[in-house]
Design a protein around this motif. Sequence first.
Motif, PDB file in Angstrom:
ATOM      1  N   ARG A  38       0.836  -1.207   0.000  1.00  0.00           N
ATOM      2  CA  ARG A  38       0.000   0.000   0.000  1.00  0.00           C
ATOM      3  C   ARG A  38       0.870   1.256   0.000  1.00  0.00           C
ATOM      4  NH1 ARG A  38      -4.613  -0.157   4.091  1.00  0.00           N
ATOM      5  NH2 ARG A  38      -5.340  -1.609   2.524  1.00  0.00           N
ATOM      6  N   ASP A  39       1.896   1.277   0.844  1.00  0.00           N
ATOM      7  CA  ASP A  39       2.811   2.421   0.881  1.00  0.00           C
ATOM      8  C   ASP A  39       3.604   2.521  -0.420  1.00  0.00           C
ATOM      9  OD1 ASP A  39       2.056   3.116   3.502  1.00  0.00           O
ATOM     10  OD2 ASP A  39       3.579   1.798   4.366  1.00  0.00           O
ATOM     11  N   ALA A  40       3.971   1.364  -0.967  1.00  0.00           N
ATOM     12  CA  ALA A  40       4.718   1.349  -2.228  1.00  0.00           C
ATOM     13  C   ALA A  40       3.892   1.946  -3.353  1.00  0.00           C
ATOM     14  CB  ALA A  40       5.134  -0.077  -2.580  1.00  0.00           C
ATOM     15  N   HIS A  41       2.633   1.577  -3.426  1.00  0.00           N
ATOM     16  CA  HIS A  41       1.772   2.115  -4.478  1.00  0.00           C
ATOM     17  C   HIS A  41       1.616   3.622  -4.341  1.00  0.00           C
ATOM     18  CE1 HIS A  41       0.461  -1.408  -6.733  1.00  0.00           C
ATOM     19  NE2 HIS A  41       0.611  -2.064  -5.592  1.00  0.00           N
ATOM     20  N   ALA A  42       1.513   4.095  -3.108  1.00  0.00           N
ATOM     21  CA  ALA A  42       1.416   5.549  -2.889  1.00  0.00           C
ATOM     22  C   ALA A  42       2.686   6.249  -3.364  1.00  0.00           C
ATOM     23  CB  ALA A  42       1.155   5.841  -1.417  1.00  0.00           C
ATOM     24  N   ALA A  43       3.840   5.645  -3.091  1.00  0.00           N
ATOM     25  CA  ALA A  43       5.106   6.232  -3.532  1.00  0.00           C
ATOM     26  C   ALA A  43       5.203   6.230  -5.052  1.00  0.00           C
ATOM     27  CB  ALA A  43       6.284   5.473  -2.912  1.00  0.00           C
ATOM     28  N   PHE A  44       4.796   5.129  -5.684  1.00  0.00           N
ATOM     29  CA  PHE A  44       4.821   5.077  -7.148  1.00  0.00           C
ATOM     30  C   PHE A  44       3.845   6.085  -7.746  1.00  0.00           C
ATOM     31  CE2 PHE A  44       6.470   0.594  -6.697  1.00  0.00           C
ATOM     32  CZ  PHE A  44       7.717   0.869  -7.216  1.00  0.00           C
ATOM     33  N   ASP A  45       2.684   6.222  -7.136  1.00  0.00           N
ATOM     34  CA  ASP A  45       1.727   7.219  -7.627  1.00  0.00           C
ATOM     35  C   ASP A  45       2.316   8.624  -7.535  1.00  0.00           C
ATOM     36  OD1 ASP A  45      -0.173   5.315  -8.265  1.00  0.00           O
ATOM     37  OD2 ASP A  45      -1.282   5.555  -6.382  1.00  0.00           O
ATOM     38  N   GLN A  46       3.038   8.893  -6.449  1.00  0.00           N
ATOM     39  CA  GLN A  46       3.697  10.202  -6.300  1.00  0.00           C
ATOM     40  C   GLN A  46       4.767  10.383  -7.364  1.00  0.00           C
ATOM     41  OE1 GLN A  46       2.745  12.624  -4.282  1.00  0.00           O
ATOM     42  NE2 GLN A  46       4.325  14.007  -4.985  1.00  0.00           N
ATOM     43  N   ALA A  47       5.508   9.330  -7.645  1.00  0.00           N
ATOM     44  CA  ALA A  47       6.534   9.403  -8.691  1.00  0.00           C
ATOM     45  C   ALA A  47       5.897   9.712 -10.041  1.00  0.00           C
ATOM     46  CB  ALA A  47       7.316   8.088  -8.762  1.00  0.00           C
ATOM     47  N   ILE A  48       4.794   9.059 -10.328  1.00  0.00           N
ATOM     48  CA  ILE A  48       4.100   9.306 -11.594  1.00  0.00           C
ATOM     49  C   ILE A  48       3.604  10.745 -11.656  1.00  0.00           C
ATOM     50  CG2 ILE A  48       2.017   8.704 -12.911  1.00  0.00           C
ATOM     51  CD1 ILE A  48       2.546   5.778 -11.946  1.00  0.00           C
ATOM     52  N   ALA A  49       3.084  11.244 -10.548  1.00  0.00           N
ATOM     53  CA  ALA A  49       2.582  12.622 -10.516  1.00  0.00           C
ATOM     54  C   ALA A  49       3.701  13.637 -10.745  1.00  0.00           C
ATOM     55  CB  ALA A  49       1.888  12.891  -9.183  1.00  0.00           C
ATOM     56  N   LEU A  50       4.905  13.310 -10.316  1.00  0.00           N
ATOM     57  CA  LEU A  50       6.035  14.232 -10.448  1.00  0.00           C
ATOM     58  C   LEU A  50       6.828  14.044 -11.734  1.00  0.00           C
ATOM     59  CD1 LEU A  50       7.384  14.102  -6.791  1.00  0.00           C
ATOM     60  CD2 LEU A  50       6.232  16.037  -7.895  1.00  0.00           C
ATOM     61  N   ALA A  51       6.512  13.020 -12.493  1.00  0.00           N
ATOM     62  CA  ALA A  51       7.254  12.760 -13.728  1.00  0.00           C
ATOM     63  C   ALA A  51       7.170  13.986 -14.647  1.00  0.00           C
ATOM     64  CB  ALA A  51       6.706  11.526 -14.420  1.00  0.00           C
ATOM     65  N   GLY A  52       8.282  14.282 -15.288  1.00  0.00           N
ATOM     66  CA  GLY A  52       8.355  15.467 -16.127  1.00  0.00           C
ATOM     67  C   GLY A  52       7.747  15.308 -17.503  1.00  0.00           C
ATOM     68  N   THR A  53       7.610  14.075 -17.954  1.00  0.00           N
ATOM     69  CA  THR A  53       7.060  13.822 -19.283  1.00  0.00           C
ATOM     70  C   THR A  53       6.128  12.618 -19.229  1.00  0.00           C
ATOM     71  OG1 THR A  53       8.779  12.262 -19.967  1.00  0.00           O
ATOM     72  CG2 THR A  53       9.227  14.614 -20.357  1.00  0.00           C
ATOM     73  N   PRO A  54       5.240  12.507 -20.197  1.00  0.00           N
ATOM     74  CA  PRO A  54       4.396  11.308 -20.246  1.00  0.00           C
ATOM     75  C   PRO A  54       5.222  10.025 -20.387  1.00  0.00           C
ATOM     76  CG  PRO A  54       3.469  13.018 -21.645  1.00  0.00           C
ATOM     77  CD  PRO A  54       4.822  13.507 -21.188  1.00  0.00           C
ATOM     78  N   ALA A  55       6.341  10.099 -21.075  1.00  0.00           N
ATOM     79  CA  ALA A  55       7.200   8.918 -21.232  1.00  0.00           C
ATOM     80  C   ALA A  55       7.768   8.477 -19.891  1.00  0.00           C
ATOM     81  CB  ALA A  55       8.327   9.203 -22.218  1.00  0.00           C
ATOM     82  N   GLU A  56       8.187   9.420 -19.051  1.00  0.00           N
ATOM     83  CA  GLU A  56       8.694   9.065 -17.718  1.00  0.00           C
ATOM     84  C   GLU A  56       7.590   8.424 -16.882  1.00  0.00           C
ATOM     85  OE1 GLU A  56      12.123  12.487 -17.151  1.00  0.00           O
ATOM     86  OE2 GLU A  56      10.112  12.861 -16.373  1.00  0.00           O
ATOM     87  N   ALA A  57       6.399   8.997 -16.942  1.00  0.00           N
ATOM     88  CA  ALA A  57       5.275   8.440 -16.185  1.00  0.00           C
ATOM     89  C   ALA A  57       4.952   7.031 -16.674  1.00  0.00           C
ATOM     90  CB  ALA A  57       4.049   9.345 -16.315  1.00  0.00           C
ATOM     91  N   ALA A  58       4.969   6.821 -17.982  1.00  0.00           N
ATOM     92  CA  ALA A  58       4.691   5.498 -18.534  1.00  0.00           C
ATOM     93  C   ALA A  58       5.758   4.493 -18.109  1.00  0.00           C
ATOM     94  CB  ALA A  58       4.600   5.563 -20.056  1.00  0.00           C
ATOM     95  N   HIS A  59       7.002   4.933 -18.062  1.00  0.00           N
ATOM     96  CA  HIS A  59       8.100   4.063 -17.641  1.00  0.00           C
ATOM     97  C   HIS A  59       7.899   3.626 -16.190  1.00  0.00           C
ATOM     98  CE1 HIS A  59      12.154   2.460 -17.560  1.00  0.00           C
ATOM     99  NE2 HIS A  59      12.360   3.108 -16.433  1.00  0.00           N
ATOM    100  N   ILE A  60       7.542   4.544 -15.335  1.00  0.00           N
ATOM    101  CA  ILE A  60       7.300   4.208 -13.927  1.00  0.00           C
ATOM    102  C   ILE A  60       6.108   3.268 -13.819  1.00  0.00           C
ATOM    103  CG2 ILE A  60       6.667   5.136 -11.663  1.00  0.00           C
ATOM    104  CD1 ILE A  60       8.114   7.756 -12.618  1.00  0.00           C
ATOM    105  N   ARG A  61       5.059   3.542 -14.600  1.00  0.00           N
ATOM    106  CA  ARG A  61       3.874   2.688 -14.569  1.00  0.00           C
ATOM    107  C   ARG A  61       4.226   1.256 -14.985  1.00  0.00           C
ATOM    108  NH1 ARG A  61      -0.108   2.109 -11.803  1.00  0.00           N
ATOM    109  NH2 ARG A  61      -0.510   4.311 -11.901  1.00  0.00           N
ATOM    110  N   LEU A  62       5.076   1.094 -15.992  1.00  0.00           N
ATOM    111  CA  LEU A  62       5.498  -0.251 -16.415  1.00  0.00           C
ATOM    112  C   LEU A  62       6.205  -0.985 -15.282  1.00  0.00           C
ATOM    113  CD1 LEU A  62       6.811   0.352 -20.049  1.00  0.00           C
ATOM    114  CD2 LEU A  62       4.804  -0.971 -19.358  1.00  0.00           C
TER     115      LEU A  62
END
Length: 66
Positions: free
Chosen positions: A30-54
């Motif tokens: 649960r904490d990990a998912h919150a951290a990943f969601d925060q990382a996605i929110a802070l990603a500078g580009t859609p490609a970075e967000a997609a990479h984190i999501r993968l």
Amino acid sequence: MIEPLAERLGGYFHFHGARGAFLLQLGRSRDAHAAFDQAIALAGTPAEAAHIRLHLDRLTRENTGA
């Protein structure tokens, strides 16, 4: 061990991605998912967000055995 860095690196998406990976390894999904969601929110580009999501999807599959 990385929590003390949160104040300095909290605005950096790689920090939250690393934190999420560590939390997932500790079984704190649960904490990990919150951290990943925060990382996605802070990603500078859609490609970075997609990479984190993968990575989030891969780690989640490995953690659940799916």
